[in-house]
Design a protein around this motif. Structure first.
Motif, PDB file in Angstrom:
ATOM      1  N   SER A   7      -9.809  13.473  -6.427  1.00  0.00           N
ATOM      2  CA  SER A   7      -9.110  12.373  -5.781  1.00  0.00           C
ATOM      3  C   SER A   7     -10.102  11.336  -5.273  1.00  0.00           C
ATOM      4  CB  SER A   7      -8.253  12.899  -4.625  1.00  0.00           C
ATOM      5  OG  SER A   7      -7.270  13.783  -5.106  1.00  0.00           O
ATOM      6  N   ALA A  65       4.270   3.600   0.669  1.00  0.00           N
ATOM      7  CA  ALA A  65       3.246   4.642   0.712  1.00  0.00           C
ATOM      8  C   ALA A  65       3.655   5.774   1.642  1.00  0.00           C
ATOM      9  CB  ALA A  65       1.911   4.046   1.152  1.00  0.00           C
ATOM     10  N   GLY A  69       4.525   8.470  -0.940  1.00  0.00           N
ATOM     11  CA  GLY A  69       3.165   8.979  -1.054  1.00  0.00           C
ATOM     12  C   GLY A  69       2.208   7.893  -1.499  1.00  0.00           C
ATOM     13  N   ALA A  70       1.108   7.739  -0.771  1.00  0.00           N
ATOM     14  CA  ALA A  70       0.162   6.664  -1.064  1.00  0.00           C
ATOM     15  C   ALA A  70      -0.441   6.794  -2.452  1.00  0.00           C
ATOM     16  CB  ALA A  70      -0.947   6.643  -0.006  1.00  0.00           C
ATOM     17  N   SER A  71      -0.726   8.017  -2.881  1.00  0.00           N
ATOM     18  CA  SER A  71      -1.354   8.206  -4.189  1.00  0.00           C
ATOM     19  C   SER A  71      -0.424   7.771  -5.317  1.00  0.00           C
ATOM     20  CB  SER A  71      -1.762   9.669  -4.382  1.00  0.00           C
ATOM     21  OG  SER A  71      -0.629  10.529  -4.335  1.00  0.00           O
ATOM     22  N   TRP A 119      -4.294   5.889   0.831  1.00  0.00           N
ATOM     23  CA  TRP A 119      -4.734   7.064   0.080  1.00  0.00           C
ATOM     24  C   TRP A 119      -6.174   7.414   0.441  1.00  0.00           C
ATOM     25  CZ3 TRP A 119      -5.054   7.422  -6.027  1.00  0.00           C
ATOM     26  CH2 TRP A 119      -5.267   8.763  -6.392  1.00  0.00           C
ATOM     27  N   GLU A 122      -6.404   9.322   3.633  1.00  0.00           N
ATOM     28  CA  GLU A 122      -6.016  10.731   3.460  1.00  0.00           C
ATOM     29  C   GLU A 122      -7.162  11.550   2.878  1.00  0.00           C
ATOM     30  OE1 GLU A 122      -1.378  11.295   2.655  1.00  0.00           O
ATOM     31  OE2 GLU A 122      -2.379  10.213   1.042  1.00  0.00           O
ATOM     32  N   PHE A 183      -2.575  14.739  -6.486  1.00  0.00           N
ATOM     33  CA  PHE A 183      -2.872  14.673  -5.058  1.00  0.00           C
ATOM     34  C   PHE A 183      -1.539  14.645  -4.308  1.00  0.00           C
ATOM     35  CE2 PHE A 183      -3.859  12.772  -0.972  1.00  0.00           C
ATOM     36  CZ  PHE A 183      -5.063  13.376  -0.635  1.00  0.00           C
ATOM     37  N   ASN A 184      -1.362  15.541  -3.366  1.00  0.00           N
ATOM     38  CA  ASN A 184      -0.125  15.596  -2.584  1.00  0.00           C
ATOM     39  C   ASN A 184      -0.271  14.749  -1.330  1.00  0.00           C
ATOM     40  OD1 ASN A 184       1.220  17.415  -4.340  1.00  0.00           O
ATOM     41  ND2 ASN A 184       0.103  19.135  -3.429  1.00  0.00           N
ATOM     42  N   SER A 185       0.198  13.507  -1.417  1.00  0.00           N
ATOM     43  CA  SER A 185       0.110  12.605  -0.271  1.00  0.00           C
ATOM     44  C   SER A 185       1.157  12.947   0.782  1.00  0.00           C
ATOM     45  CB  SER A 185       0.322  11.151  -0.729  1.00  0.00           C
ATOM     46  OG  SER A 185      -0.803  10.647  -1.370  1.00  0.00           O
ATOM     47  N   GLU A 186       0.838  12.585   2.012  1.00  0.00           N
ATOM     48  CA  GLU A 186       1.790  12.750   3.107  1.00  0.00           C
ATOM     49  C   GLU A 186       2.963  11.794   2.908  1.00  0.00           C
ATOM     50  OE1 GLU A 186      -0.462  11.898   6.582  1.00  0.00           O
ATOM     51  OE2 GLU A 186      -1.973  13.443   6.184  1.00  0.00           O
ATOM     52  N   LYS A 187       4.149  12.238   3.318  1.00  0.00           N
ATOM     53  CA  LYS A 187       5.332  11.390   3.187  1.00  0.00           C
ATOM     54  C   LYS A 187       6.075  11.360   4.520  1.00  0.00           C
ATOM     55  CE  LYS A 187       5.927  12.480  -1.721  1.00  0.00           C
ATOM     56  NZ  LYS A 187       6.843  13.013  -2.763  1.00  0.00           N
TER      57      LYS A 187
END
Length: 381
Positions: A7, A65, A69-71, A119, A122, A183-187
């Protein structure tokens, strides 16, 4: 750790692409201005529209984002929409088509900027080590490459449409190599009480002001340095882009070292002395008319403001009161508002007096960064 490393690579590539697009656009501004017969005030107004569309997009992409998720938002925007921004500008054959293309460019480029910084924040947190400055170093590298490509293509008399089209194709192909990196972005779901435009407040307000001053200075150099050098040093369109190239290379070098410097001396002290370096560079640019000292001046300005925006975004990404996407969007809204007002002010001042008079803003901005530097300290959290 493998996912984090992958990432980090993906974010670095995307920052570089975002910089390439901006540097490519900036390197061709004199040609665009000549083709459409724009006065300094008209060019300033056009860049004003670019900034205005970006400010609207900041909040939209910041919320996206948070929600998706930002990614995810970053990868899709950079792969599918960013290449189109250059294509639309290159083939705008009327002033109204150019206006539409610039608005689209500002919205997509600005929105991508917020998403990729979210992203990056993170990845920085999960890596548990300062990384933001190195990510922005990749942006500066990309901007320098983009500006350098403008110098080369102008020198070899390669048309802007060919230049922008080739750049867009390369961007799309490069993105295919990173778009599948997981990549598991925060939501976070949107709060219905949140205002549409994210406005910084509380402890984030002075952080946003510092970003405003730094981005205003960076925007001035990006959008007006070529025209400044053409006027002051009597350079050609192609050669005049070297000012932004030197500026970007120096920013890149400083940002490569920025994480280690900030870790050793602290964000506040790093920003304080950076402001002084930018002040010296600004005074050199305003004092001399020959190429070598002018390049030294632009280089020092690049060194001076290089780490300010990364430090500000890193500070915003750690805020405990506001969600990550919204916090970064709020910093960008006021901070990158410098991109909205600065070029317009310079254009109006240049129209009434001269481009050199407009550049008197640079030492003022550097001094204000010096005064507010303490607010970037982690202790302000």
């Amino acid at each position: 750790m493998k996912v984090i490393r992958n990432s980090r690579f993906a974010v670095s590539v995307i920052f570089a692409i975002n910089g390439v697009v901006f540097g490519t656009w900036a390197s061709r501004i004199p040609e665009i201005s000549d083709f459409h017969n724009l006065s300094p005030a008209a060019l300033g107004l056009l860049i004003f529209l670019l900034g205005l569309s970006a400010i609207v997009a900041f909040s939209v992409f910041g919320r996206a984002a948070d929600r998706y998720g930002a990614s995810t938002v970053t990868k899709r925007t950079t792969c599918l929409l960013i290449p189109l921004t250059l294509i639309f500008i290159a083939f705008a054959n009327s002033i109204w088509m150019l206006v539409a293309a610039i608005i689209f460019f500002g919205a997509i480029h600005g929105g991508d900027d917020v998403a990729m910084n979210a992203w990056a924040a993170e990845v920085e947190r999960k890596n548990n080590h300062p990384l933001m400055s190195s990510f922005h170093a990749m942006w500066s590298l990309g901007a320098g490459l983009g500006a350098g490509s403008g110098v080369l293509t102008a020198y070899y008399k390669i048309g802007m449409s060919v230049h922008f089209t080739i750049t867009s194709i390369i961007i799309f192909l490069v993105m295919l190599t990173v778009v599948t990196i997981p990549f598991n972005s925060e939501k976070k779901e949107k709060d219905s009480k949140d205002p549409f435009i994210s406005i910084p407040k509380g402890a984030l307000l002075p952080v946003a002001l510092i970003t405003f001053f730094a981005s205003l200075g960076e925007g001035m150099v990006a959008d007006w340095s070529a025209i400044f050098l053409r006027s002051v040093a009597d350079l050609s369109n192609g050669s005049a882009a070297i000012g932004f190239t030197v500026f970007s290379v120096c920013m890149f070098a400083m940002r490569l070292m920025g994480d280690k410097i900030a870790l050793k001396f602290g964000a506040s002290k790093t920003a304080r002395y950076s402001g002084l370096v930018a002040l010296v560079g600004s005074l050199i640019v305003l004092t001399f008319k020959t190429l070598v000292p002018l390049m030294i001046g632009f280089g020092l300005i690049g060194l001076g403001i290089a780490v300010i925006i990364p430090l500000a975004f890193s500070r915003a990404g750690k805020d405990k009161e506001i969600s990550q996407g919204t916090a970064i969007a709020s910093i960008a809204t006021l901070g990158y508002g410098g991109m909205l007002l600065g070029p317009l002010f310079v254009g109006l001042i240049a129209e009434a007096t001269s481009i050199k008079t407009g550049f008197l803003l640079l030492p003022i901005l550097a001094f204000l960064i010096f005064l507010l530097s303490k607010h970037l300290s982690i202790k302000s959290l």
